[in-house]
Design a protein around this motif. Structure first.
Motif, mmCIF file in Angstrom:
data_model
loop_
_atom_site.group_PDB
_atom_site.id
_atom_site.type_symbol
_atom_site.label_atom_id
_atom_site.label_comp_id
_atom_site.label_asym_id
_atom_site.label_seq_id
_atom_site.Cartn_x
_atom_site.Cartn_y
_atom_site.Cartn_z
ATOM 1 N N LEU A 233 -28.948 -47.469 -2.375
ATOM 2 C CA LEU A 233 -30.319 -46.976 -2.276
ATOM 3 C C LEU A 233 -30.611 -45.994 -3.412
ATOM 4 O O LEU A 233 -29.692 -45.396 -3.983
ATOM 5 C CB LEU A 233 -30.526 -46.275 -0.931
ATOM 6 N N PRO A 234 -31.881 -45.805 -3.755
ATOM 7 C CA PRO A 234 -32.231 -44.770 -4.738
ATOM 8 C C PRO A 234 -31.694 -43.414 -4.284
ATOM 9 O O PRO A 234 -31.735 -43.095 -3.086
ATOM 10 C CB PRO A 234 -33.764 -44.794 -4.731
ATOM 11 N N SER A 235 -31.175 -42.628 -5.213
ATOM 12 C CA SER A 235 -30.578 -41.343 -4.853
ATOM 13 C C SER A 235 -31.567 -40.426 -4.145
ATOM 14 O O SER A 235 -31.193 -39.644 -3.264
ATOM 15 C CB SER A 235 -30.026 -40.648 -6.103
ATOM 16 N N SER A 236 -32.859 -40.522 -4.511
ATOM 17 C CA SER A 236 -33.871 -39.668 -3.879
ATOM 18 C C SER A 236 -33.988 -39.967 -2.384
ATOM 19 O O SER A 236 -34.182 -39.060 -1.564
ATOM 20 C CB SER A 236 -35.230 -39.862 -4.545
ATOM 21 N N LEU A 237 -33.820 -41.237 -2.023
ATOM 22 C CA LEU A 237 -33.901 -41.626 -0.613
ATOM 23 C C LEU A 237 -32.697 -41.104 0.146
ATOM 24 O O LEU A 237 -32.829 -40.572 1.262
ATOM 25 C CB LEU A 237 -34.001 -43.145 -0.498
ATOM 26 N N TRP A 238 -31.502 -41.251 -0.455
ATOM 27 C CA TRP A 238 -30.295 -40.752 0.200
ATOM 28 C C TRP A 238 -30.353 -39.232 0.363
ATOM 29 O O TRP A 238 -29.981 -38.683 1.399
ATOM 30 C CB TRP A 238 -29.065 -41.158 -0.609
ATOM 31 N N GLN A 239 -30.868 -38.541 -0.654
ATOM 32 C CA GLN A 239 -30.987 -37.081 -0.566
ATOM 33 C C GLN A 239 -31.961 -36.680 0.541
ATOM 34 O O GLN A 239 -31.746 -35.693 1.247
ATOM 35 C CB GLN A 239 -31.441 -36.513 -1.909
ATOM 36 N N ALA A 240 -33.018 -37.452 0.702
ATOM 37 C CA ALA A 240 -33.983 -37.168 1.761
ATOM 38 C C ALA A 240 -33.350 -37.339 3.144
ATOM 39 O O ALA A 240 -33.601 -36.553 4.070
ATOM 40 C CB ALA A 240 -35.200 -38.078 1.624
ATOM 41 N N ILE A 241 -32.514 -38.363 3.281
ATOM 42 C CA ILE A 241 -31.826 -38.605 4.547
ATOM 43 C C ILE A 241 -30.878 -37.448 4.861
ATOM 44 O O ILE A 241 -30.827 -36.947 5.983
ATOM 45 C CB ILE A 241 -31.052 -39.937 4.488
ATOM 46 N N ILE A 242 -30.151 -36.994 3.845
ATOM 47 C CA ILE A 242 -29.222 -35.882 4.028
ATOM 48 C C ILE A 242 -29.971 -34.593 4.371
ATOM 49 O O ILE A 242 -29.586 -33.831 5.253
ATOM 50 C CB ILE A 242 -28.377 -35.665 2.764
ATOM 51 N N ALA A 243 -31.094 -34.370 3.670
ATOM 52 C CA ALA A 243 -31.898 -33.164 3.928
ATOM 53 C C ALA A 243 -32.413 -33.148 5.364
ATOM 54 O O ALA A 243 -32.403 -32.110 6.032
ATOM 55 C CB ALA A 243 -33.044 -33.079 2.936
ATOM 56 N N LYS A 244 -32.834 -34.303 5.831
ATOM 57 C CA LYS A 244 -33.346 -34.408 7.201
ATOM 58 C C LYS A 244 -32.230 -34.163 8.197
ATOM 59 O O LYS A 244 -32.409 -33.475 9.209
ATOM 60 C CB LYS A 244 -33.956 -35.796 7.416
ATOM 61 N N ARG A 245 -31.038 -34.679 7.874
ATOM 62 C CA ARG A 245 -29.880 -34.490 8.755
ATOM 63 C C ARG A 245 -29.515 -33.017 8.854
ATOM 64 O O ARG A 245 -29.178 -32.497 9.916
ATOM 65 C CB ARG A 245 -28.698 -35.297 8.224
ATOM 66 N N ASP A 246 -29.562 -32.300 7.717
ATOM 67 C CA ASP A 246 -29.177 -30.888 7.712
ATOM 68 C C ASP A 246 -30.125 -30.020 8.527
ATOM 69 O O ASP A 246 -29.765 -28.941 8.973
ATOM 70 C CB ASP A 246 -29.132 -30.357 6.268
ATOM 71 N N LYS A 247 -31.371 -30.508 8.695
ATOM 72 C CA LYS A 247 -32.345 -29.731 9.451
ATOM 73 C C LYS A 247 -32.192 -29.921 10.958
ATOM 74 O O LYS A 247 -32.723 -29.144 11.737
ATOM 75 C CB LYS A 247 -33.760 -30.120 9.014
#
Length: 248
Positions: A233-247
């Protein structure tokens, strides 16, 4: 070092044999009568508990090159070397990066491999095998894993490069990417570990892959294939998933 006389066909050396995956590997191989198992570790008390079943026990710290040299000096031919020992600690505050922790993990998980290879590779027979137990953490970057992930990514490159250079020596190289495995190291984790498997199950999968002389093992596939999918996946999408998980 303790030595036990055993008549067998194959000699296997395992680092990190006193706990986790290494201990499970030792337990499986040592009960099969067909193998002479050399158990390596840094905990003298735990290593002593293995001495009755081990062909040899070698006590050394991964970060002590002289110790490694001395303990492995009188070992002759080896059929399989399993480089399994390592450590896992996390960078909890990236902005205030812990350079000492990073250095320690790189030294234990990666730099030590150079000394282990120096003192074991010349002893591996033609047709032998070299096994690197890395981590599925290298498939995709994870938060707080800068030190651990970097050390294992280095191991991956080392294994894949050695595979090419050892072709002429007729030595096979197997790279292993386990997912989450229940060990004393993962018991310290403070986050959810999906598809967690036991050390015993991990050892069985590694042994099966080594017997088949596979170049690459990854398990459990329900985790590793998911990680491989996310890595596309595009790195921006993976980063968004991780950011959401951290919240959460």
């Amino acid at each position: 070092m303790t030595v036990k006389t055993v008549i067998s066909s194959k000699t296997i050396l395992i680092t990190g044999a006193t706990s986790g995956i290494g201990l499970a590997l030792f337990n499986h191989y040592s009960t099969q009568g067909y193998y002479k198992v050399i158990a390596c570790g840094r905990d003298a008390k735990k290593l002593a508990l293995l001495s009755n079943r081990a062909y040899k026990t070698c006590l050394f710290d991964l970060n002590d090159a002289d110790d490694i040299k001395q303990q492995l000096a009188d070992i002759d031919d080896i059929d399989i070397v399993i480089l399994n020992a390592g450590d896992c600690r996390y960078i909890d505050d990236a902005k205030h990066f812990d350079g000492q922790l990073f250095s320690d993990i790189i030294s234990t998980n990666l730099s030590s491999l150079g000394w282990l290879l120096q003192y074991t590779l010349p002893k591996i027979k033609k047709g032998g095998q070299l096994v690197f137990v890395s981590s599925s953490a290298t498939i995709l970057p994870f938060p707080r894993s800068e030190a651990y992930g970097a050390s294992k990514a280095g191991m991956d490159y080392l294994a894949n490069s050695l595979r090419l250079d050892l072709l002429k020596e007729n030595i096979d190289v197997t790279l292993v990417h386990p997912g989450f495995v229940k060990t004393p190291l993962t018991d310290k984790n403070d986050f959810t570990m999906p598809f967690l498997i036991t050390s015993d199950e991990a050892a069985k999968r590694i042994i099966s892959g080594v017997e088949k002389r596979k170049k690459y093992l990854h398990f459990p596939k329900r985790l590793t294939l998911l990680l491989k999918f996310f890595s596309l996946l595009p790195s921006s999408l993976w980063q968004a998933i991780i950011a959401k998980r951290d919240k959460t």
